[in-house]
Write a protein that holds these residues in place. Structure first.
Motif: not given
Ligand SMILES: Nc1nc2c(ncn2[C@@H]2O[C@H](COP(=O)(O)OP(=O)(O)OP(=O)(O)O)[C@@H](O)[C@H]2O)c(=O)[nH]1
Ligand SMILES: [Mg+2]
Length: 264
Positions: A97-105
């Motif tokens: 998963l490259a690209g911006s970091f989407i933090s797990t919720v």
């Protein structure tokens, strides 16, 4: 003299009633809004018991349509941003998963069935949110976990320094016999590395847990980490009379590859 620290937990066997939980999906999320995956709210699968593996008398069919003989829950824990979600996606889908970091919720899970010595082992892998504000959600899942992969980021010193706090938390909430492994992730980022491999090895030795360095980006040691866990859990639950004892530490030492040799 090495001061080996052992992890003993309260070993709680109580759990929310499984019958109140909806059936497991191939992947899902609980404890909050979906950040990465869609799939509604899910709780631990009712087909998995509170303690110990599922050992159906005949192969069971997973929600993805794959047969399996035995099932276990594995949890990914560690600071936010260390790469837990990326490690899981690499293992499950073989992608990064490259690209911006989407933090797990909240919490999320994926299933994968592995072949371990002719036994089909289903791992239900729970991807926890590293952010402090979701800690109480994570706590609720520890007690059902058969194995924990504890991650730090080799490019982030604080994530390594926090490992002791994570171990204290594991001690507090997880089962006493939980299988635990320490992973130093992002070893592909050689320029940004601030935690030496030796530091990880020393800490792991101190606590008596197996250790390896991984990269969700290159795939280094990712399959190995999950396979080693699956082998240990399978051997614990299906000990055959003449089978030699499986030694997780020895297996990891033998199979682990260094970041120099670029396995993907
Ligand atoms: N270079 C490199 N970057 C990585 C690796 N693994 C993850 N990342 C990056 O690190 C960032 C965080 O990755 P995540 O997997 O979302 O982190 P997380 O541990 O799930 O974080 P939380 O969900 O907040 O707990 C992302 O930008 C990823 O692209 C890796 O092995 N190498
Ligand atoms: Mg995540």
């Amino acid at each position: 003299m090495s001061r080996k620290k052992t992890l003993k937990s309260k070993g709680s066997s109580s759990s929310p009633p499984s019958s109140a939980l909806p059936p497991a999906k191939e992947s899902g999320q609980a404890g909050g809004a979906a950040a990465r995956a869609k799939g509604g709210s899910s709780r631990p699968s009712p087909e998995l018991p509170l303690n110990g593996a599922v050992l159906p008398s005949r192969p069971s069919l997973s929600s993805s349509g794959e047969f399996y003989d035995v099932a276990f829950k594995v949890m990914l824990v560690g600071d936010s941003g260390v790469g837990k979600t990326c490690l899981l996606v690499r293992f499950k889908d073989g992608a990064f998963l490259a690209g911006s970091f989407i933090s797990t919720v909240g919490i999320d899970f994926r299933n994968k069935v592995l072949n371990v010595d002719a036994v089909k082992v289903k791992l239900q892998i729970w991807d926890t949110a590293g952010q402090e504000r979701f800690r109480s959600v994570t706590h609720a899942y520890y007690r059902d976990a058969h194995a924990l992969l504890l991650l730090y980021d080799v490019t982030n010193r604080a994530s390594f320094d926090n490992i002791q706090a994570w171990l204290t938390e594991i001690h507090e909430y997880a089962q006493q016999d939980v299988v635990l492994m320490l992973l130093g992730n992002k070893v592909d980022s050689t320029q940004d590395r601030v935690v030496k491999r030796e530091d990880g090895e020393k800490l792991a030795k101190e606590y008596g847990v197996p250790f390896m360095e991984t990269s969700a980006k290159s795939g280094l040691n990712v399959d190995l980490a999950f396979t080693a866990i699956a082998k240990e859990l399978k051997h614990r639950s299906m000990k055959l009379p003449n089978e030699p004892k499986f030694k997780l530490h020895d297996y990891v030492k033998k199979e682990v590859r260094g970041s120099g040799c670029c396995r993907s």
